[in-house]
Design an enzyme around this catalytic site. Structure first.
Site, PDB file in Angstrom:
ATOM      1  N   GLY A 157       1.008   3.509   2.123  1.00  0.00           N
ATOM      2  CA  GLY A 157       2.306   4.191   1.994  1.00  0.00           C
ATOM      3  C   GLY A 157       3.206   3.405   1.065  1.00  0.00           C
TER       4      GLY A 157
ATOM      5  CD  GLU B 175      -6.895   3.192  -3.222  1.00  0.00           C
ATOM      6  OE1 GLU B 175      -6.864   2.668  -4.333  1.00  0.00           O
ATOM      7  OE2 GLU B 175      -6.064   2.924  -2.330  1.00  0.00           O
TER       8      GLU B 175
ATOM      9  CB  ILE C 276      -0.333  -5.451   8.182  1.00  0.00           C
ATOM     10  CG1 ILE C 276      -0.383  -3.988   8.591  1.00  0.00           C
ATOM     11  CG2 ILE C 276      -0.483  -6.351   9.383  1.00  0.00           C
ATOM     12  CD1 ILE C 276      -1.735  -3.576   9.171  1.00  0.00           C
TER      13      ILE C 276
ATOM     14  CE  LYS D 283      -7.086  -1.729   1.657  1.00  0.00           C
ATOM     15  NZ  LYS D 283      -6.775  -0.418   2.260  1.00  0.00           N
TER      16      LYS D 283
HETATM   17  N1  HSE Z   1      -5.987   4.133   0.029  1.00  0.00           N
HETATM   18  C1  HSE Z   1      -5.625   2.981   0.788  1.00  0.00           C
HETATM   19  C2  HSE Z   1      -5.681   3.322   2.267  1.00  0.00           C
HETATM   20  C3  HSE Z   1      -4.251   2.551   0.389  1.00  0.00           C
HETATM   21  O1  HSE Z   1      -5.738   4.506   2.585  1.00  0.00           O
HETATM   22  O2  HSE Z   1      -5.690   2.427   3.093  1.00  0.00           O
HETATM   23  C4  HSE Z   1      -3.849   1.223   0.903  1.00  0.00           C
HETATM   24  O3  HSE Z   1      -4.705   0.206   0.489  1.00  0.00           O
END
Ligand code: HSE
Length: 410
Positions: free
Chosen positions: A297, A185, A131, A200
């Site tokens: 992904g 992860e 995104i 994030k």
């Molecule tokens: N492990 C992270 C998630 C990957 O599931 O959002 C993308 O940042």
């Protein structure tokens, strides 16, 4: 233009694939004759892989090659990513990363290094996977004072919750499926305990409010305590449970938090399912803006990384001014000072406890679910500061608290 990729896992191999897939248009948009991958750094062997000839094990090959102008870091983690990225920036190479941990914990240092060396440090893929959200916030919303950022920031947990809500799937099975799909992860603890979403929201808050926000200053709760019973009560309340990251301007400070929350069916966030993420940004001129798409992904994330490579290629001579300032002490207010309301699920003498809860909290909403045991009860408190709600909850004696989830109004 030659680039290098560090880390040939899900994201790194996706970057090589996207560049091969769209090579002509990527070169054109980059204002280059070509954009090609010269090296891929990984300690593992990939016999028979289409990019086998590009694989190197020595980082020095990359950092010492003047032909390499942009380096993609897709290794994850801090070691050796931080040292390698620092060395590339110092060597005059722009760096693009998808590594949330690196940006959330070392972004201030790396942005400064990029500025000092007149190169770019970009990280669109670090939030929201495919995104576009970092660049739109920094560029398209530049006219605004950003007052709030919130959203569903982790694809793995959203996928797990979706499976629990709509398929009654067990937590473990849903997690395994998310891992098989390449969403999680390396160590899924970062997903399910909320650390990934925390990194994030730190990146979004740093960019939105202009000062570096460190993960250790952001209260974080994951989804491991959520049960199918809580899912049922959320349904009877008229909503779903989502893992939310949020940060808000509070005077000259901010509030920031990651936790599961009841979200009403009327909220757009309630319809964000599976691996999809959504980010809301509130600007003082534009109002509310929402972004939605695949938050994890291989190719979705690679799409954002390659867009940064294109941007770096277009700014090889004159770097883009982009980033935020240093952290400030006591910038993030304590979560106990933040207003919310709680959904409480507990065990005890139901009639007596609910009467007592009414005396303590005032106007509570009692929730029910089918086939609940006789001694189980649930209610939603009025809105108050978290600290006050917790003090009141402690006064509810002789009950066992089974679940406590924030109720949010997004
Ligand atoms: N492990 C992270 C998630 C990957 O599931 O959002 C993308 O940042």
């Amino acid at each position: 233009m030659e680039i290098a990729i560090m880390g040939y896992g899900v994201v790194g191999s996706g970057v090589a694939e996207v560049i091969a897939m769209n090579s002509e248009s990527i070169a054109e948009k980059s204002l280059q004759d070509s954009v090609s991958v010269k090296y891929i750094l990984d300690l593992r062997d990939f016999p028979g892989d289409v990019n086998e000839s590009k694989l190197v094990k020595d980082f020095n090959v990359i950092v010492n090659d003047p032909e390499v102008k942009v380096v993609v870091e897709a290794m994850g983690g801090l070691k050796p990513a931080f040292d390698f990225v620092s060395a590339c920036l110092k060597a005059g190479k722009s760096v693009v990363t998808s590594n949330k941990e690196l940006v959330a914990t070392k972004g201030d240092v790396l942005l400064k290094l990029a500025e000092e060396n007149n190169v770019n440090f970009m990280f669109e893929a670090s939030v929201g996977g495919g995104i576009p959200v970092i660049r739109p916030m920094a560029q398209c919303l530049a006219a605004n004072r950003i007052d709030e950022v919130a959203g569903i920031l982790n694809g793995t947990t959203n996928f797990i919750l979706t499976m629990m809500i709509y398929n009654s799937m067990s937590f473990e099975d849903a997690l395994r499926l998310a891992q098989d799909n390449g969403y999680a992860e390396k160590d899924p603890t970062a997903d399910i305990e909320g650390f990934d979403a925390c990194r994030k929201i730190c990146i979004l808050a740093s960019l939105a409010f202009g000062k570096h926000v460190f993960p250790e200053n952001v209260y974080t709760e994951g989804i491991t305590k959520i049960t199918l019973e809580d899912v049922e009560y959320a349904r009877s309340w008229g909503g779903v449970i989502k893992l939310l990251g949020r940060a808000k301007r509070v005077g000259d400070k901010i509030s920031a938090m990651v936790s599961p929350a009841f979200v009403a069916n009327a909220s757009i966030l309630s319809g964000v399912n599976d691996v999809f993420n959504s980010v809301f940004i509130r600007g003082n001129a534009v109002g509310d803006v929402a972004f939605y798409g695949r938050g994890a992904g291989k190719l979705a994330t690679a799409s954002a990384v390659v867009a940064d490579v294109v941007d770096c290629a277009r700014h090889l001579e004159k770097r883009k001014a982009f980033g935020w300032g240093d952290a400030v002490e006591n910038y993030v207010v304590d979560h106990n000072e933040v207003e919310t309301s709680f959904y409480i699920r507990a065990k005890g003498d139901k009639i007596f406890a609910l009467k007592k809860a009414e005396e303590i909290f005032g106007d509570i909403s009692i929730l029910t679910r089918e086939n609940a045991p006789e001694d189980e009860f649930a209610f939603v408190t009025p809105v108050a500061k978290e600290g006050e709600l917790n003090e009141k909850l402690a006064k509810l004696e002789d009950v066992e608290i089974l679940g406590k989830i924030r109720v949010e109004n997004y």
